[in-house]
Design a protein around this motif. Sequence first.
Motif, PDB file in Angstrom:
ATOM      1  N   ARG A  60       2.415   2.925  -3.845  1.00 26.52           N
ATOM      2  CA  ARG A  60       2.477   3.275  -2.415  1.00 26.52           C
ATOM      3  C   ARG A  60       1.559   2.405  -1.569  1.00 26.52           C
ATOM      4  O   ARG A  60       1.130   2.808  -0.485  1.00 26.52           O
ATOM      5  N   LEU A  61       1.272   1.221  -2.069  1.00 28.71           N
ATOM      6  CA  LEU A  61       0.369   0.330  -1.338  1.00 28.71           C
ATOM      7  C   LEU A  61       1.059  -0.246  -0.106  1.00 28.71           C
ATOM      8  O   LEU A  61       2.171  -0.763  -0.183  1.00 28.71           O
ATOM      9  N   GLN A  62       0.423  -0.115   1.019  1.00 26.36           N
ATOM     10  CA  GLN A  62       0.897  -0.707   2.261  1.00 26.36           C
ATOM     11  C   GLN A  62      -0.074  -1.822   2.661  1.00 26.36           C
ATOM     12  O   GLN A  62      -1.188  -1.531   3.084  1.00 26.36           O
ATOM     13  N   PRO A  63       0.306  -3.064   2.502  1.00 27.10           N
ATOM     14  CA  PRO A  63      -0.611  -4.166   2.795  1.00 27.10           C
ATOM     15  C   PRO A  63      -1.061  -4.140   4.251  1.00 27.10           C
ATOM     16  O   PRO A  63      -0.271  -3.905   5.174  1.00 27.10           O
ATOM     17  N   TYR A  64      -2.348  -4.355   4.443  1.00 28.90           N
ATOM     18  CA  TYR A  64      -2.899  -4.411   5.787  1.00 28.90           C
ATOM     19  C   TYR A  64      -2.488  -5.704   6.475  1.00 28.90           C
ATOM     20  O   TYR A  64      -2.272  -6.731   5.836  1.00 28.90           O
ATOM     21  N   GLU A  65      -2.411  -5.634   7.766  1.00 24.66           N
ATOM     22  CA  GLU A  65      -2.205  -6.812   8.599  1.00 24.66           C
ATOM     23  C   GLU A  65      -3.348  -6.905   9.600  1.00 24.66           C
ATOM     24  O   GLU A  65      -3.829  -5.889  10.102  1.00 24.66           O
TER      25      GLU A  65
END
Length: 346
Positions: A60-65
């Motif tokens: 469930r990793l959501q990469p940061y921007e």
Amino acid sequence: MNRLLDPNSASFATVGKKRTGIATRPLKGNYKKLLWFKQPFPDNYTDETTFLDHLQRNPRLQPYEFWSLMADATVIVQHLASVAIFCCCFVAIIHGRVSPVAVVGWASLCTILAWFLWDHWMGQELEVIADVPYATASGRGEVVSNASPTLSPRTQQRLATAKSAVLIYAALLGLSPILKSLTRSTTSDSIWALSTWLLMMNVAFFDYSGGPGAQLPASISTNSAMMASAVLASRLPSTTHVFSLTLFSIEIYGLFPIFRRQLRARSPWGHLILTFALVTGAWGGLFVTLTGNGRGAFVAGAILGGIITLLSMGICSWWLLGLQKYKNEIHGPWDPARPIIRRHWD
């Protein structure tokens, strides 16, 4: 005897097989991670051939921007700037540099203008809801008929808001003499320390991830801010000062966060402009409070503080981006099943 107790010896393995019994028989069939039917496997059986087939790392990793982190940081910056503006206003009031009536007057004017804008947004939402021709009940196509009230929902909401404003105004008028003498026997050093800790609690427990719903902020954060304003107001010279500071604290800690959330959801550019205005006012007021100078200190503080704020936001965003590579959350077939709860029934 020692040979039998040695875990590495053949005799120990033979004894273990005789005791377990089921482990000595060949296991037939495909293993399933289910307990509600009988399988030819022991309860502690592990299928080594398929155990790691469903291993997932950071599912469930959501990469940061970077820019999304910068946008999220503006919420924190806005609240910190609001707290700094409140503290600068209190210092200016207690030293007689600014009239408390002027502070609460400008704050009330901004609150009224923000309420008109918020009411306009609520009217747009009601218009969208009114475009729906009919509603169904229980999903069976039954038309729900609503009785026509004498007043529209928007008018009722306005009257409720006006009633709340009048009650708050009247309550503060009655409580101002009590608040003025609330901490008469307490030393000023204790008041400064207590108010500092309460404002730190307000910053720590504030709901920075709140949605655009028109609800009051977190109770711990709001209550700590109200307590800080109450103890600070007890050090002011008159009931007018106490009333003005308390009303100002309600506007900036209770009502202003609601408007900020709505503005962020409705207008990103308006949210950005408000952030710039708060940062400018906070840093400029802080430099004026520390130096005692006028316009020059305000301009210098606004410029220098804006640069410091922008650099801090950028450094923290890059730091979070760098920390994300250390995230290592492993999910596999050994994790318990998660029930799916249906929130909306068709």
